[in-house]
Structure formats: structure tokens, C-alpha cells
Design a protein around this motif. Structure first.
Motif, PDB file in Angstrom:
ATOM      1  N   PRO A 140       9.415  32.181 -14.033  1.00 33.23           N
ATOM      2  CA  PRO A 140       7.979  32.425 -13.814  1.00 33.23           C
ATOM      3  C   PRO A 140       7.596  32.524 -12.342  1.00 33.23           C
ATOM      4  N   TYR A 143       7.686  36.018 -10.353  1.00 32.26           N
ATOM      5  CA  TYR A 143       6.610  37.006 -10.465  1.00 32.26           C
ATOM      6  C   TYR A 143       5.316  36.521  -9.825  1.00 32.26           C
ATOM      7  N   ASP A 144       5.070  35.227  -9.911  1.00 30.24           N
ATOM      8  CA  ASP A 144       3.881  34.697  -9.235  1.00 30.24           C
ATOM      9  C   ASP A 144       4.004  34.855  -7.721  1.00 30.24           C
ATOM     10  N   SER A 153       3.323  35.901 -13.728  1.00 30.65           N
ATOM     11  CA  SER A 153       4.278  35.362 -14.702  1.00 30.65           C
ATOM     12  C   SER A 153       3.772  35.512 -16.132  1.00 30.65           C
ATOM     13  N   LYS A 157       5.897  37.570 -18.733  1.00 28.78           N
ATOM     14  CA  LYS A 157       6.423  36.868 -19.908  1.00 28.78           C
ATOM     15  C   LYS A 157       6.136  37.680 -21.165  1.00 28.78           C
ATOM     16  N   TRP A 250      12.690  30.888 -20.393  1.00 24.74           N
ATOM     17  CA  TRP A 250      11.624  31.175 -19.437  1.00 24.74           C
ATOM     18  C   TRP A 250      11.191  29.870 -18.794  1.00 24.74           C
ATOM     19  N   ASP A 252      11.240  27.386 -14.816  1.00 26.68           N
ATOM     20  CA  ASP A 252      11.590  27.199 -13.413  1.00 26.68           C
ATOM     21  C   ASP A 252      12.497  25.989 -13.217  1.00 26.68           C
TER      22      ASP A 252
END
Length: 636
Positions: A140, A143-144, A153, A157, A250, A252
């Protein structure tokens, strides 16, 4: 090394099987959708039949638009479909662009002239026909960190969930059309699937059944119950306090997992977007044309709008084709950058010395980044790894030809781990490193040195037992996931066929060195666990003279020297036409991938990535191309 009669028989069997395989694959994969002469005008022209280009072409053709795909290379060779032979294509004059970097000041000490070879696919399927087939979706935070509207994110997703046709161990309904189909699941098997299904290789009667589209990239899940080396890797990760996951989840938080590779597990074949998207579309839609062996040299303009392309055909003749709606550049980071700059889109300091009129002053070619890997050989005293002697056994070829199974049906990549650190608040950081378990005990010196430009002396200090065809062991690959070094790609001649200057500026930022060292240390820690001790695992530290006589993780100077000497490309160049919001001075394309200040032109490939994701980007590019096609179809 002198072969025994058994090994000689294996060589004979290999040759015979390959000839039979060539005939079979040519028959199986023959397609009549290619053209020799294009029409004068199409709705869309897709430049490049690589990972993104194949997806774009298929989706646009399905919208009843007239689509031309133009590709500099030809059809891929039959052996490109055999997963384990990917390295053979690297360095090929016919199938590889054979790019190389300029001499690196801070890296590439083990390479001739400190220059890295950058293999890039020059064929239908692009680099997807010669990569190592790893499926990864990133995390995630990837993309953030882009800070691009519409690419956060949450949005990604949803897009990446829509690419999963069946997800083991996770109850997850289908959100969008599926583009990924797990190995063994028929095209009638689709999520949701019960969480308690374990190691399923066929549709469960408990699963709901719906039709999956033919445009599904198939995934082969490596099964730890059948792979003792992978089992040791996962057990070691667990023993060191890491989480172990069955799927590319998915998150971190980091995880150890069995690799999911883009392989059709039933047939044992590489499964690229050429297989999943372009090939079926060519058979289905007469409005889709594919022109091969034709190199786009520049774009054709009408004021500030791109209306067509100029290209050299197979005979070297200059020709033109027009697009009524849009041109879509999907030629890969290097060629896309080159085409943009040759067409007058780029920074003045690059274009003006070459007398190229500036059409759009944009930072094309800047922000170049790439993943670097540091491979280390781990010797084993247990017979659990793949090597040349085992590969040449007649049973391997029979198993592959008849059942689509065995060593040839794999990429050799068995395990993946993403690594995180604890922050001061106790929460994990974003993933910083990745470990890859490559199951190969016999490392061929001739192949490896030629494709990676490695000095022979350095190679033998790196892999001292490479001459043994029966060597047991594996390669532990350490990767810094988010390098901070940035380089550039610049044309240095108005001749569009002259290779551009490629300078990734590897390891120019000291963070990348320490990040690599931290990742290596995490990998070596695994070898001290019971699971690897039971296999007699012992890492070989390269004895590079410039790195001193004291090798190992305790010597910081040695580790820094090791990284600067032994780090190699992971083949993921990106970022040279980065996307961003409308006020971002570093952006080349907007959030819908349209080139800023130019009408009728988009870029859809790895060059638009603002920052590399946490892993190989191939599957992310499939999702990106799906979204780009939606942008285009919705507009027109």
C-alpha cells in the motif's frame, strides 16, 4: 568436465526432446493475426507489444476500435515459452535490444568497464517473454508515496484485486474483471473460495463457479510440501520472527511466502500478456492488426497534436501511419524515452545541441531508477536443489513433454520475502528489502558472465564451484526495494537508431548501499536456523581482492565493497516519463497518462512509475494498462 554415459544420454534426450518441443510449440502457438502492410489510418496505434502494449491492444480492439500494434522485433522463439530458459534470450541480437549503461562511478566493479548490460525484450511479448516470471503486487505505501490523484493505495488495491481470479486462503469477492488465474484453476473457477481450502490444484466443489475471461494471466504457486528448499526458507523466516504467508498479501508488514510465477501450470509454459491478452484478441478481432520488425523512429505532428508515427519497416524504408484518436507509447522505459526525445518532447539541454525542435519542454529521461540485486551462492550438502545433472536426466524431459511438469516447467524462483523494520513508534516501516530464493546449484560461467558482463576472474571468486555440474546449493538474492539513486536516459544523436546514453547512477546515494547490506544480513541470518543447518547451508563470501581479506557481515568495509562490486541490475528500469498532478514540475504525464501539453499521446509502461513498487513491477504494469484502457475507452 567429462560427461558420464548417463549424462551423455541425458544430453541426447535433451536435444531430441527440444526438437520435438519446437515442432509442437510452433503448431500450438501459430497465429495468423500478423500483417505485413498496415492501413493508412487507425483509431489507435500502440507502440510496443510488451507487457502493457498487449493489454492495451486487446482491450481497445474489444471496444470495436481499429487498432494497430507496431513492434520492433518479431515473434518470440519457441523456447521462450519454456520457463527455465529465460537467460538464453538475454544478449541475443535478434530478441534483445542489448542496451548497456555508461561506466558506473560508484558501482559495477565486477563488470567489464563498470558497465551493466540491460536486457530488454525485442519481440512480441517484450521483456515478458524473457523475465523471471515473478508475480508481485507491491504494498500500500508504494502507491500512497506516489501522491498522484487516482493512484493511491485504495484505488490500486481495487485494481489489483480485480486481477486475481482465485485467491488461496482469502475469501474475497470479485471486484472487477479478472486478469490473473491461479495455477490449476479452470476458467470456470473464480473467487470467492472457502478459506479452509489448502493446496488445491483444481476447482473445489465448495467454490462458486463463474466464467473467467480468456484474458487471464495464469499463476503457478510453488508448493512447499514438494520443495524442501522452499520449506526450509519459510521455516527459517518463521524462526527469525517474520510472518509467513501463503499469498502475495496486501500489506506493509512484510512476509515470507512461496513464489507465485506467471506460468501456465497445466502446460508448463511461460504465460505473458502476449499469451493472455494479445494472442486471443488477434484470433477474435479482425480490427486488430500487429505489425512486426518495424521500428518507430519519431512521432508525426499537426501543431500540438500527435497524429501519427514514422517508422522503419523490415527493409529499412521510412513509412508513416496515422491515428484518428490517440498514439499510445508502450515501448518500455528506454525506447519510450528515446522516441519522445527524438520527437521533440524533452528538456532543452538534451534536444537543442542535436537541433531537434522542442515541441514540449518536459523532464523526459530524468528520474531513472532500477532495482539492484546482490546474489550470493549458498552451498548445501543435501540433495534438494536443481543442478545441470538433474536437469539433463531423461525423466525431466519426459515429464515436461508429457505432463508439463518438472524443472523445465519452473523459473527456479521458489521463495520471496519482503522485509520491514520497526519504527520508533513500534509499527513496521514500509518494506525496504526483498529476498529471493533461486533454486540452482550449478551456475554456468559462460551464460552468466555473458548476459551480465561479469569479468571471468570475478565470477570464479563469486561462484568458485560453478564448474561442478552436480553442485548442490542455491542463490540468495538481496534487493533494496526503494533505491534513492536517480539517473537519466538521453539521446546523444539525432539518428533514431543510435542507442541513447543510459546512466542509472547506481549507488550514488549511500542509502542504497546500507539498504542492500541490511537486506543481505537478514538473508544470512536465515542460514543460522535449524532448517538450513539441517541442509548443511554455508554461504560463500566472494573473495574480491579490492574488498580485503576479511569477509563477512561483521566487516562493514567488506560489505560496502561487496555491494559496490557485485550488485547487478534486476531489469526494472523505470521513472523517465513519470506521472504526477498537473502542477508537478517533475511530471511528464498526468494522472490519466496523457503527455502534458500534447494532444493525442499517452505513455503506458514502466517509464510513468514515479517510484518503483516493492517487487518486480510486471503485474503492476498489467493493472496500469487495464486502467489506462478504461481511461481511453471512457473518453472516446
Amino acid at each position: 568436465m567429462k560427461l558420464s554415459w548417463k549424462q551423455g544420454l541425458g544430453v541426447w534426450a535433451a536435444t531430441t526432446s527440444c526438437l520435438l518441443l519446437a515442432v509442437w510449440l510452433r503448431y500450438y502457438l501459430t497465429d495468423n493475426g500478423f500483417i505485413k502492410e498496415p492501413n493508412q489510418t487507425y483509431d489507435y496505434i500502440v507502440v510496443g507489444a510488451g507487457t502493457s502494449g498487449c493489454v492495451l491492444a486487446a482491450k481497445l480492439a474489444a471496444s470495436n476500435s481499429k487498432v494497430l500494434v507496431i513492434e520492433a522485433g518479431g515473434e518470440p522463439p519457441w523456447y521462450s515459452w519454456i520457463p527455465l530458459v529465460a537467460p538464453i534470450l538475454q544478449g541475443s541480437e535478434q530478441y534483445d535490444w542489448r542496451f548497456r549503461t555508461v561506466p558506473q562511478k560508484f558501482a559495477a566493479g565486477a563488470l567489464h568497464g563498470n558497465q551493466a548490460f540491460w536486457p530488454q525484450g525485442k519481440m512480441v511479448g517484450g521483456s515478458g517473454q524473457m523475465n523471471f516470471l515473478i508475480h508481485a503486487t507491491g504494498s500500500p505505501s508504494d502507491y500512497d508515496s506516489w501522491k498522484v490523484p487516482g493512484w493511491d493505495s485504495h484505488t490500486m488495491k481495487t485494481a489489483l484485486d480485480g486481477l486475481t481470479c482465485w485467491t488461496k486462503g482469502i475469501v474475497k469477492p470479485f471486484v472487477a474483471r479478472p486478469s490473473f488465474l491461479l495455477d490449476g484453476e479452470s476458467e470456470m473457477c473464480r473467487a470467492p473460495v472457502l478459506a479452509e481450502i489448502e493446496n488445491s490444484t483444481s476447482c473445489s466443489e465448495n467454490a462458486q463457479h463463474f466464467q473467467c475471461p480468456s484474458a487471464a494471466v495464469k499463476l503457478q504457486r510453488v508448493n512447499a510440501t514438494e520443495k524442501p528448499l522452499l520449506k526450509a526458507f519459510l521455516d527459517a523466516g518463521r524462526a527469525c520472527g517474520h510472518s509467513v504467508s501463503e499469498m502475495d498479501r496486501w500489506s506493509d508488514t512484510g512476509s515470507f511466502m512461496a513464489s507465485h510465477n506467471t506460468i501456465d501450470g497445466k502446460a508448463g509454459q511461460r504465460w505473458s500478456t502476449y499469451s493472455s491478452h494479445l494472442m486471443p484478441a488477434m484470433k477474435r478481432y479482425s480490427n486488430l492488426h500487429v505489425l512486426t520488425k518495424s521500428s518507430v523512429t519519431k512521432l508525426v505532428w499537426r501543431r500540438n497534436k500527435v497524429i501519427g508515427i514514422q517508422y522503419l519497416d523490415a527493409d529499412g524504408r521510412i513509412k508513416h501511419v496515422k491515428a484518428g484518436k490517440e498514439i499510445l507509447l508502450s515501448a518500455g522505459t528506454i525506447k519510450t524515452t528515446q522516441i519522445l526525445q527524438q520527437s521533440g518532447i524533452g528538456p532543452p539541454h538534451v534536444l537543442e545541441p542535436l537541433d531537434i525542435p522542442i515541441k514540449a519542454d518536459l523532464p523526459v529521461g530524468e528520474n531513472l531508477q532500477d532495482h539492484l540485486q546482490v546474489p550470493l551462492f549458498v552451498e548445501l550438502n543435501a540433495s534438494v536443489s536443481l543442478n545441470i545433472v538433474k536437469m539433463l536426466h531423461p525423466r525431466q524431459f519426459w515429464n515436461y513433454m508429457v505432463h508439463g511438469k518438472g524443472a523445465l516447467a519452473t523459473s527456479g524462483i521458489e521463495g520471496i520475502a519482503t522485509l520491514t523494520k520497526k519504527r520508533e513508534d513500534g509499527k513496521p516501516s514500509e518494506p525496504y528489502g526483498m529476498l529471493i530464493l533461486f533454486n540452482m546449484g550449478s551456475i554456468n560461467a559462460d551464460v552468466y558472465t555473458s548476459v551480465a558482463n561479469i569479468k571471468k576472474e570475478a565470477f570464479h571468486r563469486w561462484f568458485p564451484k560453478s564448474s561442478s555440474l552436480s553442485q548442490e546449493g542455491f542463490v540468495l538474492i538481496s534487493i533494496c526495494l526503494h533505491p534513492r539513486s536517480r539517473g537519466h536516459i538521453r539521446i546523444i544523436s539525432p539518428d533514431p537508431m543510435h542507442p541513447p546514453e543510459i546512466d542509472p547512477a547506481y549507488l550514488s546515494n549511500d542509502y542504497d548501499v546500507q539498504c542492500s547490506i541490511d537486506t543481505i544480513k537478514q538473508g544470512v541470518e536465515l542460514l543460522n536456523t535449524d532448517s538450513f543447518r539441517a541442509l548443511g547451508a554455508r554461504v560463500h563470501w566472494p573473495t574480491f581482492p579490492e574488498c580485503g581479506s576479511k569477509q563477512g557481515i561483521e566487516n562493514q568495509r567488506y560489505m560496502e565493497c561487496l555491494v559496490r562490486t557485485a550488485a547487478l541490475t534486476m531489469y526494472h528500469p523505470a521513472g523517465t516519463a513519470t506521472m504526477g498532478h498537473k502542477d508537478d514540475p517533475d511530471a511528464v504525464v498526468d494522472p490519466e497518462l496523457r503527455v502534458r501539453g500534447v494532444n493525442g499521446l499517452r505513455v503506458v509502461d514502466a517509464s510513468v512509475l514515479p517510484r518503483l513498487p516493492s517487487g518486480p513491477p510486471n503485474s503492476v504494469l498489467v493493472a496500469m494498462a487495464e486502467r489506462a484502457a478504461d481511461f481511453i475507452i471512457n473518453k472516446h
